[in-house]
Each structure stands twice: as C-alpha cells, then as structure tokens.
Scaffold this motif. Sequence first.
Motif, short mmCIF file in Angstrom:
data_model
loop_
_atom_site.label_atom_id
_atom_site.label_comp_id
_atom_site.label_asym_id
_atom_site.label_seq_id
_atom_site.Cartn_x
_atom_site.Cartn_y
_atom_site.Cartn_z
N HIS B 32 33.71 2.58 39.15
CA HIS B 32 34.17 1.26 39.54
C HIS B 32 35.32 1.29 39.99
O HIS B 32 36.35 2.11 39.48
N TYR B 34 38.80 -1.42 40.69
CA TYR B 34 39.35 -2.55 40.16
C TYR B 34 40.92 -2.56 40.75
O TYR B 34 41.73 -1.78 40.97
N GLN B 36 44.56 -5.05 39.99
CA GLN B 36 45.35 -5.63 39.17
C GLN B 36 46.63 -5.87 39.48
O GLN B 36 47.41 -5.08 39.79
N PRO B 42 42.18 -7.65 35.73
CA PRO B 42 41.74 -6.62 36.95
C PRO B 42 40.62 -7.49 37.67
O PRO B 42 39.88 -8.19 36.95
N PHE B 44 37.24 -6.83 40.13
CA PHE B 44 36.33 -6.08 40.48
C PHE B 44 36.38 -5.90 42.22
O PHE B 44 36.23 -6.98 42.80
N PHE B 87 42.70 0.71 39.55
CA PHE B 87 42.09 1.40 38.42
C PHE B 87 40.86 1.81 38.91
O PHE B 87 39.86 1.04 39.37
N PHE B 98 35.45 3.94 31.08
CA PHE B 98 36.64 4.34 30.84
C PHE B 98 37.48 4.35 32.01
O PHE B 98 37.32 4.78 32.97
N PHE B 99 38.67 3.79 31.76
CA PHE B 99 39.69 3.62 32.72
C PHE B 99 40.59 4.53 32.86
O PHE B 99 41.37 5.00 31.96
N GLY B 100 41.15 4.79 34.15
CA GLY B 100 42.37 5.78 34.42
C GLY B 100 43.30 4.82 34.04
O GLY B 100 43.63 3.83 33.67
N THR B 101 44.72 5.66 34.30
CA THR B 101 46.06 4.97 34.09
C THR B 101 46.52 4.28 35.27
O THR B 101 47.94 3.49 35.13
#
Lengths: 116, 109
Positions: B32, B34, B36, B42, B44, B87, B98-101
């Motif tokens: 996915h 996103y 923000q 965030p 989509f 993200f 699980f999202f990245g930084t």
Amino acid sequence: GAGVSQTPSNKVTEKGKYVELRCDPISGHTALYWYRQSLGQGPEFLIYFQGTGAADDSGLPNDRFFAVRPEGSVSTLKIQRTERGDSAVYLCASSLTGTGSDYGYTFGSGTRLTVV
Amino acid sequence: QQPVQSPQAVILREGEDAVINCSSSKALYSVHWYRQKHGEAPVFLMILLKGGEQKGHDKISASFNEKKQQSSLYLTASQLSYSGTYFCGTGTGANNLFFGTGTRLTVIP
C-alpha cells in the motif's frame, strides 16, 4: 459514518492513570486496526480486528494495553498504568473485509495522548 | 517486519519527478502507499497486490516487483500539493500492514 471517527482528539493524563481511546469505523467495514505513531516515525501496528475478534494482537507492547470491539463496530483501546513512553498519536483505521491487507485503509485523525 | 524506504527525504521543484522505493525482507502479498500531511491522518493512495502489477492514477503511479520484494512510487510533474510524507505499507498475507519510516517530500515553487 462518512469517515473514521476517533475520540478524544487530545488526551493529557498523569503517569499511572488509565485511559480509553475510542474509534468509530466506517459503516460496513469489518476490519479495524489500531496503530500508534511517534514523531517522525511510521505508524506502528498494535492490533487488528476482523468483526468482533482480534485477528492479530501481536503488536500490543505489553499487558497494559488491551482493545475490544464487542459488537463488531466501535472499538476501544484501553491503556492501564500509563507511562511517559506511551505518549504518541494513536491512529485507528478501517477497511472492507479481507485478509487484512488487500483493501486500502481509511485512517481516523487520531488521538494525541500525552502522559505527564 | 518493517519495510525500508528510500530516500528518507527529497526536495523537488514544481514539475520535477521523483521515485520513492520500498523494500521488504519478507515475501509480500500486497503493498500500500499512503501520503500524510503534517498533523493529519495518512491518506490511502493505492494498493498493489502480488502479480508484479503496475498501477497509476493522475500523475502518481507505482510498481510492485514480487520477486525482489520491492515497490516503487513514481510522482511525475510534481505539484505543490504532493508535499507530505509518503509511507509504504507491506502485507504478507492474512494479517495487517507494517509501515516504513516514511519519505518526506517537499515540493517548492
């Protein structure tokens, strides 16, 4: 509702107190997720519900954190004996039914929790 | 399980292009993307399911290389409204994302 609603938007609490954060997902979305986000970081997974049951609670950091979704819609995240390290923005998201990652998430505006 | 994003930050002038990369150490079922904006939730952008597909709408598109466990987000002819933190969220199947930084994108006039 039209979007994901989270209340309160801000919560300041004293260390050691108990707090409840509420999430009202989009009507018809059976999947609901709780994440928390610290400044400059990506959302960190806490728990995922499919309907009323917690499909995955592996992200809850310890037993002070608990979440429920008794009727498959509104969810409450409960934090006992709050610590300063719990301070963060707590995000709730919902999505159409699925395995948990095959539909886009709609996030709420979050609850900013500050533990003093 | 957190995916790795690169670059961490990028500054563009209006009209320039950018690529944001996301890689995972685990086999992926979906990716996915996103965006923000500061102080907001965030939002989509798009989802890519395994199959090596590419998607796009308007001037934002993405690709998913299942074998390399990587995805890239392409922003072309950037606009001021593209500014924000991007993200990627990776799903490995019957679970959550699980999202990245994040990658902070700033578009300047």
